[in-house]
Structure formats: C-alpha cells, structure tokens
Design a protein around this motif. Structure first.
Motif, PDB file in Angstrom:
ATOM      1  N   GLY A  69      27.385   8.830  39.729  1.00  0.00           N
ATOM      2  CA  GLY A  69      26.153   8.038  40.027  1.00  0.00           C
ATOM      3  C   GLY A  69      26.964   6.215  39.850  1.00  0.00           C
ATOM      4  O   GLY A  69      27.148   5.918  41.400  1.00  0.00           O
ATOM      5  N   THR A  70      27.839   6.293  38.395  1.00  0.00           N
ATOM      6  CA  THR A  70      28.691   5.282  38.604  1.00  0.00           C
ATOM      7  C   THR A  70      29.737   5.382  39.096  1.00  0.00           C
ATOM      8  O   THR A  70      29.845   4.527  39.178  1.00  0.00           O
TER       9      THR A  70
ATOM     10  N   ARG B 134      25.518  13.909  36.725  1.00  0.00           N
ATOM     11  CA  ARG B 134      24.648  12.927  37.506  1.00  0.00           C
ATOM     12  C   ARG B 134      25.234  11.120  36.875  1.00  0.00           C
ATOM     13  O   ARG B 134      24.334  10.317  37.949  1.00  0.00           O
ATOM     14  N   ASP B 135      24.835  11.826  35.499  1.00  0.00           N
ATOM     15  CA  ASP B 135      25.597   9.894  35.025  1.00  0.00           C
ATOM     16  C   ASP B 135      27.009   9.725  35.940  1.00  0.00           C
ATOM     17  O   ASP B 135      27.118   8.423  36.361  1.00  0.00           O
TER      18      ASP B 135
ATOM     19  N   THR C 180      19.655   3.616  35.063  1.00  0.00           N
ATOM     20  CA  THR C 180      19.156   4.050  35.911  1.00  0.00           C
ATOM     21  C   THR C 180      20.652   3.750  36.419  1.00  0.00           C
ATOM     22  O   THR C 180      20.666   3.324  37.385  1.00  0.00           O
TER      23      THR C 180
ATOM     24  N   ASP D 154      17.465  13.603  32.580  1.00  0.00           N
ATOM     25  CA  ASP D 154      17.376  11.713  34.116  1.00  0.00           C
ATOM     26  C   ASP D 154      17.113  10.331  32.965  1.00  0.00           C
ATOM     27  O   ASP D 154      16.929   9.116  32.687  1.00  0.00           O
TER      28      ASP D 154
ATOM     29  N   LYS E  13      13.897   9.711  31.506  1.00  0.00           N
ATOM     30  CA  LYS E  13      13.148   8.347  32.332  1.00  0.00           C
ATOM     31  C   LYS E  13      11.815   8.957  30.905  1.00  0.00           C
ATOM     32  O   LYS E  13      11.341   7.330  30.737  1.00  0.00           O
TER      33      LYS E  13
ATOM     34  N   ASP F 236      20.791   5.880  38.712  1.00  0.00           N
ATOM     35  CA  ASP F 236      19.977   5.618  40.476  1.00  0.00           C
ATOM     36  C   ASP F 236      19.942   4.763  40.985  1.00  0.00           C
ATOM     37  O   ASP F 236      18.933   4.492  42.623  1.00  0.00           O
ATOM     38  N   LYS F 237      19.509   2.901  40.751  1.00  0.00           N
ATOM     39  CA  LYS F 237      19.551   2.125  40.959  1.00  0.00           C
ATOM     40  C   LYS F 237      20.859   1.010  41.144  1.00  0.00           C
ATOM     41  O   LYS F 237      19.800   0.149  41.116  1.00  0.00           O
ATOM     42  N   GLN F 238      21.741   1.873  41.596  1.00  0.00           N
ATOM     43  CA  GLN F 238      22.882   1.274  41.240  1.00  0.00           C
ATOM     44  C   GLN F 238      22.864  -0.095  40.131  1.00  0.00           C
ATOM     45  O   GLN F 238      23.361  -1.096  40.805  1.00  0.00           O
TER      46      GLN F 238
ATOM     47  N   ASP G  61      29.851   6.388  42.436  1.00  0.00           N
ATOM     48  CA  ASP G  61      29.560   5.653  43.068  1.00  0.00           C
ATOM     49  C   ASP G  61      29.022   3.670  43.628  1.00  0.00           C
ATOM     50  O   ASP G  61      29.434   3.527  44.785  1.00  0.00           O
ATOM     51  N   THR G  62      28.681   4.031  42.229  1.00  0.00           N
ATOM     52  CA  THR G  62      27.849   2.820  42.011  1.00  0.00           C
ATOM     53  C   THR G  62      29.453   1.245  42.181  1.00  0.00           C
ATOM     54  O   THR G  62      29.218   0.856  42.901  1.00  0.00           O
TER      55      THR G  62
END
Length: 293
Positions: free
Chosen positions: A251-252, A247-248, A126, A95, A97, A128-130, A254-255
């Motif tokens: 998430g991208t 995941r990446d 980031t 992730d 992190k 997962d932080k839009q 969706d943003t």
C-alpha cells in the motif's frame, strides 16, 4: 478521524497535549460518510494474553521499538525511550483498525509511549487511504507545501528554518512527521500532525504539495530534479512503513508511486546558508531549475 478511549483512572488527556489542535469540537457526531481510521484504547490494567514472536524492529525517532506478531496476525509493539526504558506495549489488529495500549512509568515515559503508539496506529491504519506519514520538515509558501527529506542529521530543520529566515511569507507546518495524502480530487496534500519531533509545531493546517527535496550536506550548493527510480528511492525510505507486512508495504509503495506521478522530487547538495535556500526556492517554487544547476 480516529477515536481514543481512556479506560482507566491512571491516564487522561493531559498525555495528548500535542493532539489538542486536532480535536473535534465538543458534541461532534460523525455523519458516517468517512469511517474512523482506527480506535485506540488506553488501559493500565490490560495485559496481553500471550507474547508474539519477534519479527523486527521499528525505528521511530531514533528509538528502535520491538515488533512482535501473534498467530492471528495481530501486532504487538513495545515502545522504549532513549534510555531503553519500556514506556508502552501496544497490541493492534492486523489492519491496525483496533488497538489497546498499556502505559508504564512516570508522566514523561507514558507521554512518550502513548504518542509513539498513536503515531504508529495512524501510519499503519491509513495505508489503504493513499496516506503516508513522512519523516520530513515542511514549510509553506504562498499556500503551497515543500517537504525536506533526509536521514536524521542531514539538515532538514536547518534548511526549513532558513526558509523562514530568508523567504518572506513562509511558515513551518511540521518539523518531523507530517501527513501526506492524495485526496479525492487527485491532489497531493500535506497536513500538520501531532508528531513534530523536537520542535513543538502541532498545527491543524494543510496545503497542496509543490515538491519534495532530498538533502545532502556538501561544501557547495547544487540542485537537480530526480528521475523516477531515484525519486522513489528518496520518498519510500522517508515513509513510516513495515517492510515485512505485505499489506502495509504494498500500500505504501502504491501511494508513493502515485505521489511521484503528481509531484516533482529534487536532490540538493547544500551548505546551511542563504544561497542554498535561494537556490531551492528558485527551483521548487519559481520552477527555475535550469538556472540553478
């Protein structure tokens, strides 16, 4: 916020000159309301226990960096410069992190390796932080940001520099990799970043996004607003994303979809002249799209 640790006597904060405007004040203590996006440790003595399997190449500023993955999902990214010299090796958790990087070579090589590693840590941690890191040149007018998109050589910097020249009260926020984020109030905002390509524009500034502009060179000037699918096809390739990482990538996507619901995207065929700037200004800032098609 993110934390950078120097764990050796070889490297120090002089390698992070472009990050200086974004440094938290001396003695700052996080209040715990917003967790750290990631922690990156710089350690000249660190070496990976094993090498992962190569899974792809990541294009970063025209340089292809090798991407490897271990059995536990951790990533290794080998950063090389334009002369194909190995500048750094980054290893990060799946992730992103937590990461550790070892730097190689002279000061310029280590500077390049660290800043590219830091940029990738930020982009992938980031998701997962839009939040997305976009390849764009962004100007601000009347407190609103406008992002010019396109592959290298399209004329993004030329177009924004002409905004500075011909549109009074315009300033440059970033010339290569601004941060775009949907904040808690639902507004899409653009932020300056420590990564600005060949233009040293490292500004801790922000603005709501007024529009995105996909550019294409042409022997004439013409602009139109893009429909949904076309807008998505303009925005997604401009984001730093690893398509092979579910995941990446999810998430991208969706943003980007959420950004499209809030901010218009335009397509412009253009010449590098004042008329092109006046046209994009009228469409994006004055909302006079019908008069400039």
């Amino acid at each position: 916020m993110y934390l950078i640790r120097f764990a050796d006597d070889v490297n120090d904060e002089t390698l992070l000159d472009s990050s200086e405007p974004f440094r938290m004040p001396e003695g700052f203590v996080p209040d715990g309301t917003e967790p750290l996006a990631f922690t990156l440790t710089i350690d000249a003595a660190w070496r990976p226990a094993k090498k992962g399997d190569e899974i792809g190449q990541f294009d970063c500023g025209g340089n292809n960096h090798g991407v490897y993955q271990l059995e536990d999902g951790s990533y290794q990214i080998l950063v090389s410069d334009v002369e194909e010299r190995q500048c750094s090796l980054l290893q990060a958790t799946p992730d992103f992190k937590e990461g550790t990087v070892t730097l190689n070579g002279n000061f310029l090589m280590r500077h390049f390796g660290l800043n590219n590693s830091l940029m990738m840590m930020y982009a992938f941690a980031t998701v997962d932080k839009q939040t997305v890191l976009m390849h764009a040149s962004v100007v601000r007018k009347d407190g609103v940001g406008y992002l010019c998109l396109g592959v290298s050589g399209t004329g993004k910097s030329t177009h924004t520099s002409n905004w500075l020249k011909y549109i009074e009260g315009t300033d440059l926020m970033n010339d290569d990799n601004p941060v775009v984020r949907i904040t808690d109030d639902g507004i899409v905002r653009v932020f300056g970043s420590p990564w600005s390509g060949k233009t040293p524009c490292y500004r801790n500034v922000e603005a709501p996004v007024g529009a995105f502009l996909q550019l294409k060179q042409a022997p004439f000037n013409k602009i139109r607003r893009q429909e949904t699918i076309e807008a998505f096809a303009s925005l997604l390739p401009s984001c730093s994303v690893m398509k092979w990482d579910a995941r990446d990538y999810t998430g991208t996507c969706d943003t980007v979809a959420a950004i499209m619901e809030r901010v218009p995207t335009y397509f412009m065929e253009n010449l590098p002249n004042e008329d092109a700037v006046r046209m994009s200004y009228a469409a994006m800032h004055l909302k006079q799209i019908d008069t400039v098609q």
